[in-house]
Design an enzyme around this catalytic site. Structure first.
Site, short mmCIF file in Angstrom:
data_model
loop_
_atom_site.label_atom_id
_atom_site.label_comp_id
_atom_site.label_asym_id
_atom_site.label_seq_id
_atom_site.Cartn_x
_atom_site.Cartn_y
_atom_site.Cartn_z
N TRP A 102 169.50 46.86 94.18
CA TRP A 102 170.28 47.50 95.26
C TRP A 102 169.45 47.65 96.51
O TRP A 102 169.95 47.46 97.62
CB TRP A 102 170.87 48.83 94.79
CG TRP A 102 171.78 48.62 93.62
CD1 TRP A 102 171.58 49.06 92.35
CD2 TRP A 102 173.00 47.85 93.59
NE1 TRP A 102 172.61 48.62 91.54
CE2 TRP A 102 173.48 47.89 92.28
CE3 TRP A 102 173.72 47.14 94.56
CZ2 TRP A 102 174.66 47.24 91.89
CZ3 TRP A 102 174.88 46.49 94.18
CH2 TRP A 102 175.35 46.55 92.87
N ASP A 172 169.91 56.02 99.47
CA ASP A 172 171.04 55.55 98.66
C ASP A 172 171.01 56.38 97.39
O ASP A 172 170.17 56.16 96.52
CB ASP A 172 170.88 54.05 98.36
CG ASP A 172 171.98 53.52 97.43
OD1 ASP A 172 172.80 54.32 96.94
OD2 ASP A 172 171.99 52.30 97.18
N LYS A 196 180.00 57.10 89.92
CA LYS A 196 179.08 57.51 88.85
C LYS A 196 179.19 59.03 88.63
O LYS A 196 179.75 59.46 87.65
CB LYS A 196 177.67 57.07 89.18
CG LYS A 196 177.57 55.54 89.29
CD LYS A 196 176.49 55.12 90.22
CE LYS A 196 176.59 53.71 90.71
NZ LYS A 196 176.92 52.66 89.77
N1 PMP Z 1 173.42 51.37 95.20
C1 PMP Z 1 173.23 51.75 93.92
C2 PMP Z 1 172.01 52.54 93.58
C3 PMP Z 1 174.16 51.37 92.94
O1 PMP Z 1 173.97 51.72 91.67
C4 PMP Z 1 175.29 50.62 93.32
C5 PMP Z 1 176.38 50.23 92.34
N2 PMP Z 1 176.11 50.27 91.04
C6 PMP Z 1 175.43 50.24 94.65
C7 PMP Z 1 174.49 50.65 95.56
C8 PMP Z 1 176.61 49.43 95.11
O2 PMP Z 1 177.71 50.26 95.14
P1 PMP Z 1 179.19 49.73 95.42
O3 PMP Z 1 179.57 48.86 94.30
O4 PMP Z 1 179.94 51.02 95.52
O5 PMP Z 1 179.16 49.00 96.72
#
Ligand code: PMP
Length: 360
Positions: A102, A172, A196
Site C-alpha cells: 500500500w 494511511d 476494516k
Molecule cells: N491502505 C491500506 C493500509 C489498506 O489495507 C488498503 C486496502 N486493504 C488500502 C490502502 C486500499 O484501500 P481501498 O481498497 O479502500 O482503496
C-alpha cells in the site's frame, strides 16, 4: 446457517449487534417510513445520521477542534492521489516510508505530482519489519511526510510515530484506525477506508488539519479537492449514505464497548493470544518479530505450502474462514479487527493446536 469466524483482511467482520440493529431498521428507519437506503441525503433524518457519525468519531478519537472530518468515496486508493494533489503545494516534494504494497502504491501515485523522497524501505526482507528512520534523512522542506501506520498484508505497524517536526505527518490508517489510541494532533492528515474497523466498503474517512486545506493544485478535479468537500459538509455530491449509517452504528458500538482505550486493551489481548501460541508452536511461525508486530493483521506460515493449504481447507470446514495469506507472503493471515472477539481468537488458537497435534 451459522455465522462463521471471519478473519478477512477487508471487507471484514462487523459486530453482530450492528448487523442486527441494521436488520431491525432496514424497512423503516425511526419514524421516516423508509429505509436509510431510500432517503434523500439532504433529508433531516440523514443529516442527523451524518452529524452523529461525525461527532461520535470526533469523540472516540479525541479529534481536536481545528481538524475537519470528511466521509468520502473512492477508497484509501483515491487518497494516494488526493493527498499530493492537495498537500504537495509549497515545495512540491514529500517524504515517504515504503513499508509494503500500500505504501508502494501511495508512492507511485504521488510521483505523478511532485518529487517523492523514499527515506526508508523494508522491501529487502519482504516488508517483514518497520525500517529504522534516520531523522537526518527527513527533508525539512517536504510538504508532508507519509506513512502507512499498519501494513495489512505484511502484518507490521509502527510502535512509535516518527517525529517530523513542522512537516505534517500523513497516515494511511486504513487497517488500524480505532484499534488503538492515536494522538490525532501528531498528524496533519489521516485517511482510512472503512471496510476494516469502521464499517462496510464504500466510505473513506479523512481527518485533516484546517490549515492544510485550500491550496490544491490548479488542475485538481473538484471531487479530489478537500476544500470542496469541507465547504459542502461531505455533501458535494451524494455521499455513500447507507455506508455512513452503518459506520455510525459501528462507532456507537465502539463507544458501548468502552471506547478506543477498551478496544486497544482487548486487541492487545487478542494479538498476544495468537502470537504467544505462534512463538511456542513447533508447526506454525509468525513472519514478523518484535515490536513491529501488528495487532490487527497476523501472518503466519508452516514453511510447507502443502501443509498451509491443508490447514486452510480444514480451518474453513471448521468455520474459521478467510485465513489465506496474501499471495506475496503466502501461508496464512488472521485479521483480527475490532469486531473479532477474544473468544473468536481463542477458538482459532484451539483449532491450530489440534491441527498441530494431528500434523506432527
Ligand atoms: N491502505 C491500506 C493500509 C489498506 O489495507 C488498503 C486496502 N486493504 C488500502 C490502502 C486500499 O484501500 P481501498 O481498497 O479502500 O482503496
Amino acid at each position: 446457517m451459522q455465522r462463521v469466524y471471519n478473519f478477512s483482511a477487508g471487507p471484514s467482520a462487523l459486530p453482530e449487534e450492528v448487523l442486527k440493529k441494521a436488520q431491525s431498521e432496514i424497512l423503516c428507519y425511526g419514524t421516516s417510513g423508509m429505509s436509510v437506503m431510500e432517503m434523500s441525503h439532504r433529508s433531516k433524518d440523514f443529516m442527523s445520521i451524518l452529524d452523529s457519525a461525525e461527532s461520535t468519531l470526533r469523540e472516540l478519537m479525541h479529534v481536536p477542534e481545528n481538524y475537519k472530518i470528511l466521509f468520502l468515496q473512492g477508497g484509501a486508493s483515491s487518497q494516494f492521489a488526493m493527498v499530493p494533489l492537495n498537500l504537495m503545494n509549497k515545495n512540491k516534494k514529500a517524504d515517504y516510508v515504503n513499508t509494503g504494497a500500500w505504501s508502494k502504491k501511495a508512492i507511485k501515485e504521488a510521483k505523478r505530482y511532485g518529487a517523492v523522497n523514499v527515506i526508508a524501505s523494508s522491501e529487502d526482507k519482504t516488508f517483514s519489519y518497520i525500517p529504522e528512520l534516520d531523522i537526518a534523512k527527513f527533508d525539512k522542506d517536504a510538504d508532508y511526510f507519509h506513512i502507512t501506520t499498519n501494513n495489512t498484508i505484511y502484518g507490521t505497524r509502527y510502535a512509535e510515530l516518527p517525529d517530523t517536526g513542522n512537516v505534517p505527518l500523513v497516515g494511511d490508517m486504513s487497517s488500524d484506525i480505532l484499534s488503538k489510541n492515536y494522538d490525532v494532533s501528531k498528524f496533519g492528515l489521516i485517511y482510512a477506508g472503512a471496510q476494516k474497523n469502521l464499517g462496510p466498503a464504500g466510505v473513506t474517512v479523512v481527518i485533516i488539519r484546517e490549515d492544510l486545506v485550500g491550496n490544491a493544485m490548479d488542475f485538481t478535479p473538484t471531487m479530489f479537492n478537500y476544500k470542496e468537500h469541507i465547504e459542502n459538509g461531505s455533501m458535494y455530491n451524494t455521499p455513500p449514505t447507507y455506508g455512513i449509517y452503518l459506520m455510525g452504528l459501528v462507532l456507537n458500538w465502539v463507544k458501548e464497548q468502552g471506547g478506543v482505550d477498551a478496544m486497544e486493551k482487548i486487541n492487545i489481548e487478542k494479538a498476544n493470544a495468537l502470537y504467544n501460541f505462534l512463538d511456542a508452536s513447533s508447526l506454525f511461525k509468525s513472519t514478523v518479530s518484535g515490536k513491529d508486530r501488528s495487532v490487527m493483521n497476523i501472518p503466519f506460515v508452516t514453511g510447507n505450502e502443502e501443509v498451509d493449504a491443508k490447514f486452510i481447507k480444514e480451518a474453513t470446514a471448521a468455520g474459521f474462514v478467510q485465513l489465506k495469506g496474501h499471495r506475496s507472503v503466502g501461508g496464512m493471515r488472521a485479521s483480527i479487527y475490532n469486531a473479532i472477539s477474544l473468544e473468536g481468537v481463542q477458538k482459532l488458537v484451539e483449532f491450530m493446536k489440534q491441527f498441530e497435534a494431528a500434523n506432527k
